[in-house]
Design a protein around this motif. Sequence first.
Motif, PDB file in Angstrom:
ATOM      1  N   LEU A 236       2.620 -11.948   2.272  1.00  0.00           N
ATOM      2  CA  LEU A 236       1.795 -10.824   1.810  1.00  0.00           C
ATOM      3  C   LEU A 236       2.102 -10.557   0.350  1.00  0.00           C
ATOM      4  O   LEU A 236       3.261 -10.404  -0.033  1.00  0.00           O
ATOM      5  CB  LEU A 236       2.108  -9.571   2.636  1.00  0.00           C
ATOM      6  CG  LEU A 236       1.494  -8.260   2.106  1.00  0.00           C
ATOM      7  CD1 LEU A 236      -0.031  -8.286   2.211  1.00  0.00           C
ATOM      8  CD2 LEU A 236       2.062  -7.059   2.859  1.00  0.00           C
TER       9      LEU A 236
ATOM     10  N   LEU B 126       0.082  -2.903   8.766  1.00  0.00           N
ATOM     11  CA  LEU B 126       0.051  -4.316   9.159  1.00  0.00           C
ATOM     12  C   LEU B 126       1.016  -4.573  10.311  1.00  0.00           C
ATOM     13  O   LEU B 126       0.694  -5.284  11.270  1.00  0.00           O
ATOM     14  CB  LEU B 126       0.418  -5.201   7.969  1.00  0.00           C
ATOM     15  CG  LEU B 126      -0.639  -5.390   6.894  1.00  0.00           C
ATOM     16  CD1 LEU B 126      -0.042  -6.123   5.688  1.00  0.00           C
ATOM     17  CD2 LEU B 126      -1.818  -6.181   7.428  1.00  0.00           C
TER      18      LEU B 126
ATOM     19  N   LYS C 151      -5.587 -10.850  11.377  1.00  0.00           N
ATOM     20  CA  LYS C 151      -5.228 -10.545   9.988  1.00  0.00           C
ATOM     21  C   LYS C 151      -6.258  -9.620   9.358  1.00  0.00           C
ATOM     22  O   LYS C 151      -5.907  -8.710   8.608  1.00  0.00           O
ATOM     23  CB  LYS C 151      -5.142 -11.843   9.175  1.00  0.00           C
ATOM     24  CG  LYS C 151      -3.874 -12.625   9.395  1.00  0.00           C
ATOM     25  CD  LYS C 151      -3.895 -13.851   8.503  1.00  0.00           C
ATOM     26  CE  LYS C 151      -2.833 -14.829   8.919  1.00  0.00           C
ATOM     27  NZ  LYS C 151      -3.007 -16.130   8.260  1.00  0.00           N
TER      28      LYS C 151
ATOM     29  N   LEU D 130      -5.643  -6.032   7.714  1.00  0.00           N
ATOM     30  CA  LEU D 130      -6.000  -5.695   6.332  1.00  0.00           C
ATOM     31  C   LEU D 130      -6.849  -4.425   6.277  1.00  0.00           C
ATOM     32  O   LEU D 130      -6.650  -3.576   5.394  1.00  0.00           O
ATOM     33  CB  LEU D 130      -6.747  -6.867   5.693  1.00  0.00           C
ATOM     34  CG  LEU D 130      -5.872  -8.059   5.285  1.00  0.00           C
ATOM     35  CD1 LEU D 130      -6.738  -9.252   4.897  1.00  0.00           C
ATOM     36  CD2 LEU D 130      -4.946  -7.676   4.127  1.00  0.00           C
TER      37      LEU D 130
ATOM     38  N   MET E 108      -4.713  -6.865  -1.715  1.00  0.00           N
ATOM     39  CA  MET E 108      -3.791  -7.543  -0.806  1.00  0.00           C
ATOM     40  C   MET E 108      -4.231  -8.975  -0.595  1.00  0.00           C
ATOM     41  O   MET E 108      -5.422  -9.251  -0.440  1.00  0.00           O
ATOM     42  CB  MET E 108      -3.755  -6.823   0.548  1.00  0.00           C
ATOM     43  CG  MET E 108      -3.058  -5.480   0.497  1.00  0.00           C
ATOM     44  SD  MET E 108      -2.850  -4.773   2.146  1.00  0.00           S
ATOM     45  CE  MET E 108      -4.522  -4.396   2.527  1.00  0.00           C
TER      46      MET E 108
ATOM     47  N   LEU F 149      -3.189 -11.661   2.108  1.00  0.00           N
ATOM     48  CA  LEU F 149      -2.420 -11.913   3.330  1.00  0.00           C
ATOM     49  C   LEU F 149      -2.726 -13.329   3.795  1.00  0.00           C
ATOM     50  O   LEU F 149      -3.776 -13.589   4.396  1.00  0.00           O
ATOM     51  CB  LEU F 149      -2.792 -10.889   4.410  1.00  0.00           C
ATOM     52  CG  LEU F 149      -2.059 -11.021   5.758  1.00  0.00           C
ATOM     53  CD1 LEU F 149      -0.550 -10.828   5.601  1.00  0.00           C
ATOM     54  CD2 LEU F 149      -2.614 -10.012   6.770  1.00  0.00           C
TER      55      LEU F 149
ATOM     56  N   SER G  92     -13.534  -7.623   1.563  1.00  0.00           N
ATOM     57  CA  SER G  92     -12.605  -8.736   1.763  1.00  0.00           C
ATOM     58  C   SER G  92     -13.317 -10.074   1.639  1.00  0.00           C
ATOM     59  O   SER G  92     -14.528 -10.164   1.822  1.00  0.00           O
ATOM     60  CB  SER G  92     -11.990  -8.620   3.170  1.00  0.00           C
ATOM     61  OG  SER G  92     -11.061  -9.650   3.416  1.00  0.00           O
TER      62      SER G  92
ATOM     63  N   ALA H  89     -12.683  -6.469   6.489  1.00  0.00           N
ATOM     64  CA  ALA H  89     -11.840  -7.671   6.466  1.00  0.00           C
ATOM     65  C   ALA H  89     -11.841  -8.361   7.822  1.00  0.00           C
ATOM     66  O   ALA H  89     -11.796  -9.597   7.901  1.00  0.00           O
ATOM     67  CB  ALA H  89     -10.416  -7.301   6.061  1.00  0.00           C
TER      68      ALA H  89
END
Lengths: 277, 175
Positions: free
Chosen positions: A31, A54, A138, A142, A159, A161, A195, A230
Motif C-alpha cells: 500500500l 482496509l 481490494k 479502497l 492510494m 493498493l 479508481s 473502486a
Amino acid sequence: MLALSLMLVTFASAQADETVERRLFAMGTALMLRVSAVDRPTALAASEAALRALESTERRLSTHREDSELSVLNAAPVGHWLELSASLARDLALAQQCHELTLGGFDATLGHPRAIEFSGTRARRLEDATLDAGGFGKGVGLDAALAAARRAGAAGVMMDLGGQIAIFGESLEVRVAHPVRRARTVASVPLSRGSVATSGQGEQPGHIRDPRTGDVVPAYGSVTVTARSAALADCLATGLFVLGGERALAVSRQLDEVEVLVVERRVLGVRLAGATP
Amino acid sequence: MSALFAAIVALGLSTANAEVLLSMDEALALAFPGCEIQQRTAYLSYEQRQAAAEAAGVPVESGLVRQYQGICDGVLAGTAYFDSHPVRELPSTLMVVVSPEGRIARAELLSFGGPDEHRPPPAFYAQIHGLGLGRELAVRRKALHPVSGATLSGRAAVDAARRVLALHGVIRAVE
C-alpha cells in the motif's frame, strides 16, 4: 486483478498544508498512501483511518483467515441460513451486480453462480461451493479507506493498493503498462475521482479463468477500468477481461460512469481501444 | 548488504540523506493509538544471537535489541522493532510490529535513502504479509524471490522482517 500494471505519473495535490506519505502492506499486498490535510496530525490521523478501514475489510473478506465473516459463510453447512453483517451483505450484492453487468465474466463463486441464496441480509449455501473476494475485495477496501480518510479530515487522498489506484480531492495521470513489457507505457488514463484498475495475464500467466467454462483466459492483453467506485472498477476489470476485448467494449458501453481501455497484443505493438459513455 | 550495518537499533543509525516518511514516535502512536508504549532493551548472548541468525537466515550483528511494547488497557497489543539497514550504502528504516501471537502485524517503511525506484517493491511486502515464527519462517525463506530492478532494497526489507521475527522468538523463549 493484475497488480502493478498502473504507474503513477503525476500527483496534483489538493489545497492543503501538509501531505503525509506512507508505505506499508495491507490486504496481502503493498500500500502506498498519500494524504493531504490542513496539518500533519490531521493527515496522519486520516491516513491511519484509511489503513484501519482496509484492515477491517480484510478481517471481513479474507479467505486466508478462518475467522473472517466470509470464511464463516463458506464453512457453514449447506442449507444453513446465516445472518450477514450489513457490510458483507452490501459487498456480496455488489459482487452479484458485477456478475450480471459482465454477463457472468465476473463470478465470486468461481463458476457456481447459483450456489448461494440470499434473502435480505441472510444467506445460505445451496451446494458445496465457496465465495472468493479476490476479484472485488481490494476495491471494497479502497472505497472504505477513502471514506474513512475523508471522515477523518483529509482534503485529498491517493492510494495505490497492489496496482489499483483510488483517489479523491486529487487528479492524476495513470500510465497503463504494456501487457508484456511491463516497463513500457502504452497509454495514460486521467483520473480525477474514483479508481482505476487493470486486469490481464501479464504478471501471472494463467491466473484468470473464465468462470463459465473453467478455461484459462487467453493472454490477449489487458483491460483497464475507471469508475467512481473502486469495488466496481476492481470486479469489472476482471469480468470484462474474461469476456475478451471486443465483447468487453460492447458491454462497457451499457455502463454508466465507467470508462474502459482495452490493450490488445499484436504482432507489432499493441492495439488500443476505449469506450466512454 | 554489508553485515557491519545490519543491526537492530532504536536510534543508532543516522538518517542523514534519507527521506523520512514517519518519525518513530509518529509510527508508534499510529500503530498503538491511545496506548502506553513501554520501551525495553534485551541483551542477547553470542549463542542467542547465533540462534536468531540461524532462524532468520541473515546476520544478526548486535546483541542489543530495543523493543517497544504497545500496552492498551493493560493488555499487550504488539511489539514494535525498528530495523535500520543500508540499501546501496544509504540508510533505510523499517518498523515491524509483531502481534502477541508472533506474526507480523505491520511492516512500514519509515525512511529511505535511495531514489524512489529503489524502495522495497510491492511484491516483497506481499511476501512478508502475515509471516510468523518457526517452521513457516524457514520455509518461506526459501520461497522469497527477488524482483528485478529493486533487488537490494527488497531483500533488505525481507531480511529485516525475518531478523525481527527471529529475535522476537529468541527473546520470548528467554522470558
